[in-house]
Scaffold this active site. Structure first.
Site, PDB file in Angstrom:
ATOM      1  N   GLY A  23       0.814  -1.223   0.000  1.00 28.64           N
ATOM      2  CA  GLY A  23       0.000   0.000   0.000  1.00 28.64           C
ATOM      3  C   GLY A  23       0.839   1.260   0.000  1.00 28.64           C
ATOM      4  CB  THR A  25       0.307   3.901  -4.432  1.00 28.47           C
ATOM      5  OG1 THR A  25      -0.623   2.841  -4.153  1.00 28.47           O
ATOM      6  CG2 THR A  25       1.419   3.386  -5.329  1.00 28.47           C
ATOM      7  CD  GLN A  27      -3.918   9.888   4.858  1.00 27.96           C
ATOM      8  OE1 GLN A  27      -4.541  10.916   4.702  1.00 27.96           O
ATOM      9  NE2 GLN A  27      -4.202   9.038   5.837  1.00 27.96           N
ATOM     10  CE1 TYR A 115      -9.553  -6.985  -4.507  1.00 29.06           C
ATOM     11  CE2 TYR A 115     -10.334  -5.024  -3.348  1.00 29.06           C
ATOM     12  CZ  TYR A 115      -9.325  -5.718  -4.011  1.00 29.06           C
ATOM     13  OH  TYR A 115      -8.098  -5.154  -4.150  1.00 29.06           O
ATOM     14  CB  THR A 147      -9.225   0.174  11.340  1.00 28.94           C
ATOM     15  OG1 THR A 147     -10.259   1.167  11.375  1.00 28.94           O
ATOM     16  CG2 THR A 147      -9.882  -1.168  11.090  1.00 28.94           C
ATOM     17  CD  GLU A 149     -15.082   2.317  10.650  1.00 27.22           C
ATOM     18  OE1 GLU A 149     -16.057   1.606  10.396  1.00 27.22           O
ATOM     19  OE2 GLU A 149     -15.189   3.509  10.994  1.00 27.22           O
ATOM     20  CE1 TYR A 171     -10.681  -0.994   5.846  1.00 26.56           C
ATOM     21  CE2 TYR A 171     -11.836  -0.138   7.783  1.00 26.56           C
ATOM     22  CZ  TYR A 171     -10.676  -0.268   7.031  1.00 26.56           C
ATOM     23  OH  TYR A 171      -9.520   0.319   7.467  1.00 26.56           O
ATOM     24  CE  LYS A 175      -7.735  -2.776   7.134  1.00 24.91           C
ATOM     25  NZ  LYS A 175      -6.280  -2.629   7.009  1.00 24.91           N
ATOM     26  CG  HIS A 201      -4.309   8.218  10.289  1.00 22.00           C
ATOM     27  ND1 HIS A 201      -4.807   7.092  10.918  1.00 22.00           N
ATOM     28  CD2 HIS A 201      -3.605   7.767   9.238  1.00 22.00           C
ATOM     29  CE1 HIS A 201      -4.409   6.016  10.274  1.00 22.00           C
ATOM     30  NE2 HIS A 201      -3.681   6.398   9.236  1.00 22.00           N
ATOM     31  NE  ARG A 206      -8.640   9.947   5.220  1.00 25.03           N
ATOM     32  CZ  ARG A 206      -8.827   8.676   5.560  1.00 25.03           C
ATOM     33  NH1 ARG A 206      -8.223   7.709   4.889  1.00 25.03           N
ATOM     34  NH2 ARG A 206      -9.586   8.379   6.591  1.00 25.03           N
TER      35      ARG A 206
HETATM   36  P1  NAP Z   1      -5.445   4.334   1.248  1.00 24.03           P
HETATM   37  O1  NAP Z   1      -4.986   5.731   1.003  1.00 24.03           O
HETATM   38  O2  NAP Z   1      -6.769   3.904   0.741  1.00 24.03           O
HETATM   39  O3  NAP Z   1      -4.313   3.366   0.628  1.00 24.03           O
HETATM   40  C1  NAP Z   1      -4.533   1.993   0.480  1.00 24.03           C
HETATM   41  C2  NAP Z   1      -3.368   1.396  -0.265  1.00 24.03           C
HETATM   42  O4  NAP Z   1      -3.630   0.003  -0.474  1.00 24.03           O
HETATM   43  C3  NAP Z   1      -3.156   1.980  -1.678  1.00 24.03           C
HETATM   44  O5  NAP Z   1      -1.783   1.991  -1.967  1.00 24.03           O
HETATM   45  C4  NAP Z   1      -3.852   0.946  -2.566  1.00 24.03           C
HETATM   46  O6  NAP Z   1      -3.373   0.936  -3.902  1.00 24.03           O
HETATM   47  C5  NAP Z   1      -3.442  -0.319  -1.849  1.00 24.03           C
HETATM   48  N1  NAP Z   1      -4.275  -1.482  -2.185  1.00 24.03           N
HETATM   49  C6  NAP Z   1      -5.604  -1.601  -2.121  1.00 24.03           C
HETATM   50  N2  NAP Z   1      -5.981  -2.835  -2.486  1.00 24.03           N
HETATM   51  C7  NAP Z   1      -4.853  -3.515  -2.784  1.00 24.03           C
HETATM   52  C8  NAP Z   1      -4.581  -4.828  -3.244  1.00 24.03           C
HETATM   53  N3  NAP Z   1      -5.554  -5.706  -3.467  1.00 24.03           N
HETATM   54  N4  NAP Z   1      -3.293  -5.176  -3.443  1.00 24.03           N
HETATM   55  C9  NAP Z   1      -2.281  -4.292  -3.244  1.00 24.03           C
HETATM   56  N5  NAP Z   1      -2.485  -3.030  -2.819  1.00 24.03           N
HETATM   57  C10 NAP Z   1      -3.755  -2.652  -2.595  1.00 24.03           C
HETATM   58  O7  NAP Z   1      -5.422   3.992   2.799  1.00 24.03           O
HETATM   59  P2  NAP Z   1      -4.641   4.732   3.998  1.00 24.03           P
HETATM   60  O8  NAP Z   1      -5.509   5.785   4.545  1.00 24.03           O
HETATM   61  O9  NAP Z   1      -3.275   5.052   3.544  1.00 24.03           O
HETATM   62  O10 NAP Z   1      -4.612   3.574   5.091  1.00 24.03           O
HETATM   63  C11 NAP Z   1      -3.535   2.640   5.152  1.00 24.03           C
HETATM   64  C12 NAP Z   1      -3.993   1.395   5.897  1.00 24.03           C
HETATM   65  O11 NAP Z   1      -4.396   1.749   7.207  1.00 24.03           O
HETATM   66  C13 NAP Z   1      -5.183   0.688   5.284  1.00 24.03           C
HETATM   67  O12 NAP Z   1      -5.025  -0.694   5.514  1.00 24.03           O
HETATM   68  C14 NAP Z   1      -6.368   1.200   6.081  1.00 24.03           C
HETATM   69  O13 NAP Z   1      -7.412   0.261   6.068  1.00 24.03           O
HETATM   70  C15 NAP Z   1      -5.738   1.354   7.442  1.00 24.03           C
HETATM   71  N6  NAP Z   1      -6.287   2.410   8.309  1.00 24.03           N
HETATM   72  C16 NAP Z   1      -6.424   3.676   7.858  1.00 24.03           C
HETATM   73  C17 NAP Z   1      -6.875   4.659   8.720  1.00 24.03           C
HETATM   74  C18 NAP Z   1      -7.026   6.084   8.285  1.00 24.03           C
HETATM   75  O14 NAP Z   1      -7.731   6.833   8.957  1.00 24.03           O
HETATM   76  N7  NAP Z   1      -6.387   6.502   7.204  1.00 24.03           N
HETATM   77  C19 NAP Z   1      -7.189   4.335  10.058  1.00 24.03           C
HETATM   78  C20 NAP Z   1      -7.003   3.022  10.484  1.00 24.03           C
HETATM   79  C21 NAP Z   1      -6.537   2.068   9.610  1.00 24.03           C
HETATM   80  P3  NAP Z   1      -3.925   2.017  -4.995  1.00 24.03           P
HETATM   81  O15 NAP Z   1      -3.187   3.303  -4.711  1.00 24.03           O
HETATM   82  O16 NAP Z   1      -3.543   1.392  -6.268  1.00 24.03           O
HETATM   83  O17 NAP Z   1      -5.390   2.139  -4.775  1.00 24.03           O
HETATM   84  O1  G4F Z   2     -14.159   9.700   6.188  1.00 24.49           O
HETATM   85  P1  G4F Z   2     -14.941   8.453   6.299  1.00 24.49           P
HETATM   86  O2  G4F Z   2     -15.362   7.799   5.033  1.00 24.49           O
HETATM   87  O3  G4F Z   2     -14.087   7.496   7.228  1.00 24.49           O
HETATM   88  P2  G4F Z   2     -14.444   6.205   8.100  1.00 24.49           P
HETATM   89  O4  G4F Z   2     -15.669   5.530   7.618  1.00 24.49           O
HETATM   90  O5  G4F Z   2     -14.417   6.625   9.527  1.00 24.49           O
HETATM   91  O6  G4F Z   2     -13.217   5.254   7.774  1.00 24.49           O
HETATM   92  C1  G4F Z   2     -11.881   5.753   7.758  1.00 24.49           C
HETATM   93  O7  G4F Z   2     -11.336   5.658   9.050  1.00 24.49           O
HETATM   94  C2  G4F Z   2     -11.200   4.319   9.555  1.00 24.49           C
HETATM   95  C3  G4F Z   2     -10.617   4.424  10.962  1.00 24.49           C
HETATM   96  O8  G4F Z   2     -11.659   4.570  11.881  1.00 24.49           O
HETATM   97  C4  G4F Z   2     -10.297   3.534   8.628  1.00 24.49           C
HETATM   98  F1  G4F Z   2     -10.128   2.270   9.101  1.00 24.49           F
HETATM   99  C5  G4F Z   2     -10.912   3.500   7.252  1.00 24.49           C
HETATM  100  O9  G4F Z   2     -10.008   2.816   6.367  1.00 24.49           O
HETATM  101  C6  G4F Z   2     -11.092   4.923   6.744  1.00 24.49           C
HETATM  102  O10 G4F Z   2      -9.820   5.510   6.586  1.00 24.49           O
HETATM  103  O11 G4F Z   2     -16.270   8.720   7.132  1.00 24.49           O
HETATM  104  C7  G4F Z   2     -16.232   9.306   8.421  1.00 24.49           C
HETATM  105  C8  G4F Z   2     -17.656   9.608   8.894  1.00 24.49           C
HETATM  106  C9  G4F Z   2     -18.615   8.408   8.760  1.00 24.49           C
HETATM  107  O12 G4F Z   2     -19.389   8.316   9.905  1.00 24.49           O
HETATM  108  C10 G4F Z   2     -19.492   8.773   7.576  1.00 24.49           C
HETATM  109  O13 G4F Z   2     -20.805   8.230   7.630  1.00 24.49           O
HETATM  110  O14 G4F Z   2     -18.186  10.641   8.055  1.00 24.49           O
HETATM  111  C11 G4F Z   2     -19.507  10.278   7.716  1.00 24.49           C
HETATM  112  N1  G4F Z   2     -19.868  10.978   6.472  1.00 24.49           N
HETATM  113  C12 G4F Z   2     -20.838  11.908   6.370  1.00 24.49           C
HETATM  114  N2  G4F Z   2     -20.948  12.301   5.099  1.00 24.49           N
HETATM  115  C13 G4F Z   2     -19.333  10.772   5.265  1.00 24.49           C
HETATM  116  C14 G4F Z   2     -20.020  11.612   4.398  1.00 24.49           C
HETATM  117  N3  G4F Z   2     -18.323   9.972   4.853  1.00 24.49           N
HETATM  118  C15 G4F Z   2     -17.994  10.014   3.550  1.00 24.49           C
HETATM  119  N4  G4F Z   2     -16.964   9.258   3.103  1.00 24.49           N
HETATM  120  N5  G4F Z   2     -18.663  10.807   2.645  1.00 24.49           N
HETATM  121  C16 G4F Z   2     -19.691  11.624   3.028  1.00 24.49           C
HETATM  122  O15 G4F Z   2     -20.282  12.331   2.215  1.00 24.49           O
END
Ligand code: NAP
Ligand code: G4F
Length: 399
Positions: A23, A25, A27, A115, A147, A149, A171, A175, A201, A206
């Site tokens: 991952g 590529t 964030q 998936y 996460t 979540e 999801y 996880k 984060h 993002r």
């Molecule tokens: P992100 O921006 O969506 O990045 C996900 C990465 O995974 C991208 O590089 C994507 O490739 C790659 N990917 C997706 N499916 C794949 C597959 N089948 N094989 C290989 N690579 C694949 O997510 P992020 O925010 O950086 O989060 C990083 C990790 O932390 C994730 O596992 C997420 O679930 C977890 N997480 C995120 C948060 C948060 O708030 N950001 C919080 C808790 C946990 P492409 O660029 O090609 O799409």
């Molecule tokens: O920004 P979100 O889509 O993030 P969510 O669902 O909290 O998930 C992110 O954080 C998780 C960590 O807790 C990661 F594991 C996960 O990979 C991802 O990075 O939505 C945040 C909140 C939700 O409650 C959603 O219902 O915002 C609410 N929301 C309201 N309007 C919306 C919208 N979310 C999105 N994406 N788009 C809307 O228009």
């Protein structure tokens, strides 16, 4: 960089530490790669093949594949392909693996549950099993991107390492498998495998369809007169938002701890989506008030601080030349298409274990995060103003 995937010219044997990021590529992958390169690691990243370039976030780290002794090397791969992952791990012989790859969008996971189970759930098993199969259990430490979540329908507030899980999406369920298989491999085989249970984060890079980025992009476009309205889902949802830069540092610290454990990384504060919207608009001097309830709730312009807007847009703005921001204009509406079949109403983490044992501290408060994202999106969207003025078409994405 545009597709620099050449695993045949690996860096020669070295005393430098070697990290592999799935991952890369994404964030977090991009910030983590930057962080580890600064720490003098050799960083390998797994990139999916796509029909368009997908390396924007790491292009600044690009190294010409023809140069010897590169320290940033990309490999084509996919979390759903065991042989491919095993082959990469065998070639790289990493000291540390950061498993960040995932289909990470909660709402989309309801559309592609099978998936997501495969990539996000079984994908973690493929990494663990490859390390075990290759006899690297003593050498390779593994970080699993878990996460908040997992807490879903929260069983207590705030959530800590001991709070029971109650996942609320495909999801989160996937996880959850990844979380427990990581614990199981640690206990069964003595592997240095850890879960970082990270709360939300965000950052200027993002993904555009997560709520914070959707808001900062729209607030920027609305201020610039490029968009009329922002449509959102659940404005009452509360999240514990931090900055991705602070969080990737903790991923590394988790693997430097004396023993493998699971950690909650959070700010300890929670904020409703509605408040994030207000903060984003406030950055450009636009004060909003919210009226109505449920699907009828709207965000309305209460007033504009013209001096703030002028400073942020770098040009004189007033009520005569900026009529699209007239008081009482509705700029936010609710669209139920963004509601989820099951919602996570509130997340608020308790990071005290990481604070005490790992020295976790943060550079960014929520206000700093909003500023960082707004500053970046205003700059990005300003390009569209120039394009439009030059007679070029600009794209509107419905996020
Ligand atoms: P992100 O921006 O969506 O990045 C996900 C990465 O995974 C991208 O590089 C994507 O490739 C790659 N990917 C997706 N499916 C794949 C597959 N089948 N094989 C290989 N690579 C694949 O997510 P992020 O925010 O950086 O989060 C990083 C990790 O932390 C994730 O596992 C997420 O679930 C977890 N997480 C995120 C948060 C948060 O708030 N950001 C919080 C808790 C946990 P492409 O660029 O090609 O799409
Ligand atoms: O920004 P979100 O889509 O993030 P969510 O669902 O909290 O998930 C992110 O954080 C998780 C960590 O807790 C990661 F594991 C996960 O990979 C991802 O990075 O939505 C945040 C909140 C939700 O409650 C959603 O219902 O915002 C609410 N929301 C309201 N309007 C919306 C919208 N979310 C999105 N994406 N788009 C809307 O228009």
């Amino acid at each position: 960089m545009k597709n620099n995937h050449n695993s045949s010219r690996l860096a020669p044997s070295t005393s430098k530490r070697i990290a592999l990021i799935t991952g890369v590529t994404g964030q977090d992958g991009s910030y983590l790669a930057e962080f580890l390169l600064k720490k003098d690691y050799i960083v390998h990243g797994i990139v999916r093949r796509s029909s368009l370039f997908n390396t924007d976030r790491i292009d600044h780290l690009y190294q010409d594949p023809h140069v010897e002794n590169r320290n940033f090397i990309l490999h084509y791969g996919d979390m759903t392909d065991s042989m491919n992952l095993t082959k990469i791990i065998q070639e790289v012989q990493p000291d540390e693996i950061y498993n960040l790859a995932a289909m990470s969008h909660v709402h989309v996971s309801f559309e592609t549950p099978e998936y997501v189970a495969n990539a996000d759930g079984i994908g973690a098993l493929r990494i663990l099993e490859a390390v075990r199969f290759l006899g690297l259990t003593e050498k390779t430490k593994i970080y699993q991107a878990s996460t908040s979540e997992l807490y879903g329908k929260v069983q207590e507030i705030p959530q800590s390492e001991t709070t029971p899980f109650y996942p609320r999406s495909p999801y989160a369920v996937a996880k959850m498998y990844a979380y427990w298989i990581t614990v199981n491999y640690r206990e069964a085989y003595g592997m240095f495998a850890c879960n970082g249970t990270l709360f939300n984060h965000e950052s200027p890079v993002r993904g555009e369809t997560f709520v914070t980025r959707k808001i900062t992009r729209a607030a920027s476009k609305i201020a610039l007169g490029l968009q009329d309205k922002l449509y959102l889902g659940n404005l009452d949802a509360k999240r514990d938002w931090g900055h991705a830069k602070d969080y990737v540092k903790m991923m590394w610290m988790i693997l430097q701890a004396p023993k493998p454990e699971d950690w909650v990384i959070a700010t300890g504060k929670t904020t409703p989506v509605r408040e994030f919207v207000k903060m984003a608009f406030e950055y450009v001097g636009v004060n909003l008030r919210f009226e109505g309830k449920g699907v009828d709730e709207v965000g309305i312009i209460e007033s504009v601080k013209w001096d703030v807007l002028s400073a942020k847009l770098g040009k004189e703005c007033n009520e005569h030349n900026t009529t699209h921001l007239a008081p009482n204009t509705i700029v936010v509406s609710v669209d139920p298409r963004y509601f989820r079949p099951t919602e996570v109403d509130i997340l608020m983490g308790d990071p005290s274990k990481a604070e005490k044992k790992l020295g976790w501290n943060r550079e960014y408060e929520l206000k700093d995060l909003v500023e960082d994202m707004m500053k970046s999106d205003l700059k990005l969207m300003s390009k569209d103003v120039y394009l439009k003025e030059g007679g070029y078409q600009t794209m509107s994405y419905y996020e």
